[in-house]
Design a protein around this motif. Sequence first.
Motif, PDB file in Angstrom:
ATOM      1  N   GLN A 229     -18.502   7.378 -26.074  1.00  0.00           N
ATOM      2  CA  GLN A 229     -17.325   7.218 -25.212  1.00  0.00           C
ATOM      3  C   GLN A 229     -17.374   8.193 -24.037  1.00  0.00           C
ATOM      4  OE1 GLN A 229     -14.411   9.315 -24.651  1.00  0.00           O
ATOM      5  NE2 GLN A 229     -13.690   7.701 -23.260  1.00  0.00           N
ATOM      6  N   ARG A 230     -17.808   9.426 -24.313  1.00  0.00           N
ATOM      7  CA  ARG A 230     -17.870  10.424 -23.243  1.00  0.00           C
ATOM      8  C   ARG A 230     -18.910  10.052 -22.189  1.00  0.00           C
ATOM      9  NH1 ARG A 230     -17.101  14.212 -27.567  1.00  0.00           N
ATOM     10  NH2 ARG A 230     -19.369  14.410 -27.795  1.00  0.00           N
ATOM     11  N   SER A 231     -20.032   9.530 -22.649  1.00  0.00           N
ATOM     12  CA  SER A 231     -21.132   9.277 -21.706  1.00  0.00           C
ATOM     13  C   SER A 231     -21.078   7.890 -21.068  1.00  0.00           C
ATOM     14  CB  SER A 231     -22.480   9.449 -22.413  1.00  0.00           C
ATOM     15  OG  SER A 231     -22.611   8.507 -23.471  1.00  0.00           O
ATOM     16  N   GLN A 232     -20.521   6.886 -21.788  1.00  0.00           N
ATOM     17  CA  GLN A 232     -20.576   5.509 -21.287  1.00  0.00           C
ATOM     18  C   GLN A 232     -19.214   4.852 -21.086  1.00  0.00           C
ATOM     19  OE1 GLN A 232     -23.469   3.114 -23.501  1.00  0.00           O
ATOM     20  NE2 GLN A 232     -24.381   5.002 -24.298  1.00  0.00           N
ATOM     21  N   GLY A 233     -18.136   5.499 -21.565  1.00  0.00           N
ATOM     22  CA  GLY A 233     -16.806   4.937 -21.346  1.00  0.00           C
ATOM     23  C   GLY A 233     -16.323   4.068 -22.497  1.00  0.00           C
TER      24      GLY A 233
ATOM     25  N   LYS B   1     -19.321  10.882 -34.937  1.00  0.00           N
ATOM     26  CA  LYS B   1     -20.085  11.700 -33.992  1.00  0.00           C
ATOM     27  C   LYS B   1     -20.627  10.859 -32.841  1.00  0.00           C
ATOM     28  CE  LYS B   1     -24.146  14.759 -33.833  1.00  0.00           C
ATOM     29  NZ  LYS B   1     -25.249  15.361 -34.645  1.00  0.00           N
ATOM     30  N   GLU B   2     -21.233   9.712 -33.165  1.00  0.00           N
ATOM     31  CA  GLU B   2     -21.851   8.895 -32.126  1.00  0.00           C
ATOM     32  C   GLU B   2     -20.810   8.172 -31.276  1.00  0.00           C
ATOM     33  OE1 GLU B   2     -24.902   6.382 -33.657  1.00  0.00           O
ATOM     34  OE2 GLU B   2     -26.079   8.054 -34.473  1.00  0.00           O
ATOM     35  N   ALA B   3     -19.684   7.806 -31.872  1.00  0.00           N
ATOM     36  CA  ALA B   3     -18.627   7.137 -31.102  1.00  0.00           C
ATOM     37  C   ALA B   3     -18.063   8.081 -30.050  1.00  0.00           C
ATOM     38  CB  ALA B   3     -17.525   6.647 -32.037  1.00  0.00           C
TER      39      ALA B   3
ATOM     40  N   LEU C  40     -10.960   9.680 -35.446  1.00  0.00           N
ATOM     41  CA  LEU C  40     -11.049   9.351 -34.024  1.00  0.00           C
ATOM     42  C   LEU C  40      -9.671   9.248 -33.384  1.00  0.00           C
ATOM     43  CD1 LEU C  40     -13.948   6.725 -34.025  1.00  0.00           C
ATOM     44  CD2 LEU C  40     -14.029   9.089 -33.242  1.00  0.00           C
ATOM     45  N   ARG C  41      -8.692   8.800 -34.135  1.00  0.00           N
ATOM     46  CA  ARG C  41      -7.330   8.686 -33.588  1.00  0.00           C
ATOM     47  C   ARG C  41      -6.778  10.058 -33.205  1.00  0.00           C
ATOM     48  NH1 ARG C  41      -1.737   7.916 -34.628  1.00  0.00           N
ATOM     49  NH2 ARG C  41      -0.954   6.013 -33.638  1.00  0.00           N
ATOM     50  N   GLU C  42      -7.132  11.059 -33.998  1.00  0.00           N
ATOM     51  CA  GLU C  42      -6.705  12.422 -33.669  1.00  0.00           C
ATOM     52  C   GLU C  42      -7.216  12.842 -32.302  1.00  0.00           C
ATOM     53  OE1 GLU C  42      -7.210  15.893 -36.258  1.00  0.00           O
ATOM     54  OE2 GLU C  42      -6.585  14.613 -37.904  1.00  0.00           O
TER      55      GLU C  42
ATOM     56  N   ASP D  77     -15.519   0.836 -22.701  1.00  0.00           N
ATOM     57  CA  ASP D  77     -16.079  -0.497 -22.917  1.00  0.00           C
ATOM     58  C   ASP D  77     -17.297  -0.475 -23.829  1.00  0.00           C
ATOM     59  OD1 ASP D  77     -14.125  -1.589 -21.358  1.00  0.00           O
ATOM     60  OD2 ASP D  77     -15.364  -1.759 -19.549  1.00  0.00           O
ATOM     61  N   SER D  78     -17.988   0.661 -23.873  1.00  0.00           N
ATOM     62  CA  SER D  78     -19.207   0.751 -24.685  1.00  0.00           C
ATOM     63  C   SER D  78     -18.905   1.003 -26.163  1.00  0.00           C
ATOM     64  CB  SER D  78     -20.089   1.888 -24.157  1.00  0.00           C
ATOM     65  OG  SER D  78     -19.487   3.151 -24.434  1.00  0.00           O
ATOM     66  N   VAL D  79     -17.680   1.450 -26.464  1.00  0.00           N
ATOM     67  CA  VAL D  79     -17.398   1.879 -27.831  1.00  0.00           C
ATOM     68  C   VAL D  79     -16.288   1.077 -28.510  1.00  0.00           C
ATOM     69  CG1 VAL D  79     -15.643   3.637 -27.291  1.00  0.00           C
ATOM     70  CG2 VAL D  79     -17.190   3.983 -29.214  1.00  0.00           C
ATOM     71  N   ARG D  80     -15.392   0.497 -27.717  1.00  0.00           N
ATOM     72  CA  ARG D  80     -14.210  -0.166 -28.295  1.00  0.00           C
ATOM     73  C   ARG D  80     -14.594  -1.293 -29.265  1.00  0.00           C
ATOM     74  NH1 ARG D  80     -11.746  -0.590 -23.964  1.00  0.00           N
ATOM     75  NH2 ARG D  80     -12.751  -2.548 -23.324  1.00  0.00           N
ATOM     76  N   GLY D  81     -15.421  -2.222 -28.796  1.00  0.00           N
ATOM     77  CA  GLY D  81     -15.827  -3.338 -29.653  1.00  0.00           C
ATOM     78  C   GLY D  81     -16.690  -2.892 -30.816  1.00  0.00           C
ATOM     79  N   SER D  82     -17.504  -1.858 -30.600  1.00  0.00           N
ATOM     80  CA  SER D  82     -18.396  -1.360 -31.657  1.00  0.00           C
ATOM     81  C   SER D  82     -17.595  -0.792 -32.825  1.00  0.00           C
ATOM     82  CB  SER D  82     -19.327  -0.286 -31.096  1.00  0.00           C
ATOM     83  OG  SER D  82     -20.075  -0.779 -30.022  1.00  0.00           O
ATOM     84  N   ILE D  83     -16.595   0.038 -32.504  1.00  0.00           N
ATOM     85  CA  ILE D  83     -15.749   0.618 -33.549  1.00  0.00           C
ATOM     86  C   ILE D  83     -14.976  -0.472 -34.270  1.00  0.00           C
ATOM     87  CG2 ILE D  83     -13.628   1.950 -33.893  1.00  0.00           C
ATOM     88  CD1 ILE D  83     -15.926   3.760 -33.794  1.00  0.00           C
ATOM     89  N   SER D  84     -14.405  -1.389 -33.488  1.00  0.00           N
ATOM     90  CA  SER D  84     -13.602  -2.454 -34.082  1.00  0.00           C
ATOM     91  C   SER D  84     -14.409  -3.268 -35.091  1.00  0.00           C
ATOM     92  CB  SER D  84     -13.062  -3.375 -32.984  1.00  0.00           C
ATOM     93  OG  SER D  84     -12.332  -4.447 -33.545  1.00  0.00           O
TER      94      SER D  84
END
Length: 536
Positions: free
Chosen positions: A272-276, A266-268, A322-324, A278-285
Amino acid sequence: MSSAELKAQGNTLFTAKKFKEAGKKYTEAIQAGDEVADPEGLAVLYANRAACRLSLKRYMDAHDDAKKATKLDPTYAKAWARLASADDAMGNYPTSEDYWKHALDALPKSNLTPAEETQKAQYQAGLDAAMLNTANMKSTPIVGKEAVIVHDSQGRMPWDRAATIVDTLRVQRPVDVTSSAWVIHGAYEEFMEGVQKMKELTLNHATKEMRGRPGAVAALTNGLLRDIRVMHFTDNEFISRYNKQMEVEQYVYKPWAEAGPEVVIKEALARQRSQGWDSVRGSISLTVRAWIMRAVMDGGLRQRHDIAVEFYKRALDVLRSLRETWILAPKDDRGAVFEQSFMFGIQNHYLDEMMQSYSHNPDSELLEELFKEADRLIREVDEALRQPQSQEQVDPGFISSFYVYPRGAGFSMRGMYYNRKAMASPNDKRELHRKSALEYLKAAECFPQDDEKHPWFLNIALGNMFASHLFPLRETLDVMKKIRLSVPVAKKIWGFSSLSASGLWRILEGVGRQEDKLRGMLSQGKTTMSSFVGME
């Protein structure tokens, strides 16, 4: 139906020990409730669902529910106790200590009812056990099957032996990309890249500030997903160094340190929608990779396979969901963890930990889930291999590591499924053993002749062939011959390994003697190639 009615149904199901069904009712009750109007009532529902998930050994989900309950009602002792129990089950003893203390503090200080007296005794016992376990963790080294390093008389590990073979393979034309030397060598190089980055971490003793290079966790997990057999402690500081490295990378990437899959997803999406990207890629990884490392530590080193299963499942749930949604996003945006190859690596280890968990605590539901997941992995790998291959350059061991070996793991798990079904079946034993043998034969063919798993799976297939009484001698002798030819080749790399330490080569030498005996009977006319050979 009202929240109260759904809760009552959930309570009835829980009393009947129908925990999965009870959990569903509590979920419906939560959805029907009003958090603003009745936070304490919702806290009870979350705590009740946490109890269901504890009983189902879904400890991380139980943690999330109990945590939510404590936020809704910080005075709810049972919620704190269930939060502590979840962390105890996951081996998070330092945090469970704190939660047990909160549970005790939430009880009345005087005039306790008999039920509260019982609770107090239970919570104190929980606190005492958590404190003892915390002390033991600090004084006892972690030892487990994957931590055992077995080397030859010259001190060479399988990856050391593989390195010399890779040097030879590189100059061959055409290059043989199927050798297991590529797999373990590539796994070792990536794993050691992570180790080296961890060693560069420094601590300023005056300011207590740590400095280090991010990316160590990514390198470690890349190596482990290639081949879990590369896992080893490079020195006595490995665990301590890893924990400090995680602190550095958490500061950089801002992962979800405690949240469960639902919250992360939910938060990812929102971030991603609000910040793009760069804000989520490293966090998820880092979130997913931290779960993988935890699964490796718990399953391979601490032998806590049920916990490892949960962590791998958690990683897959997040990535699949998330991949879906992000299926059309470029790889550079969403990150490498969403590549199918990465997910196949996780599925491979997930299956192994499910198998280990089942072996320690046989459960029919887990066995069925194991089969479904194995079947899914084989289908997905086959589908991926049918697609046009990317022009992106990969190393010679990449396809074996992330496609062929996981596919082999899937077949071996289906073989294990039929074998366990045969052992439990009074009527269909022979046919089930036949199915098991065929699956293990497919598994063996996914591993090259110079991988120890090739003769090992052939040997398991052979045992099921004999047990089935449905294979003619020509087929059993063919498998025996393949084992005999594979042993000296596989020993060049895997002569000394964790599997060999459990008696692999001695067992396979016994197969050789068995083959000689059968061929002797054949030459003496005591049997024929068409004869069916079997043993109980």
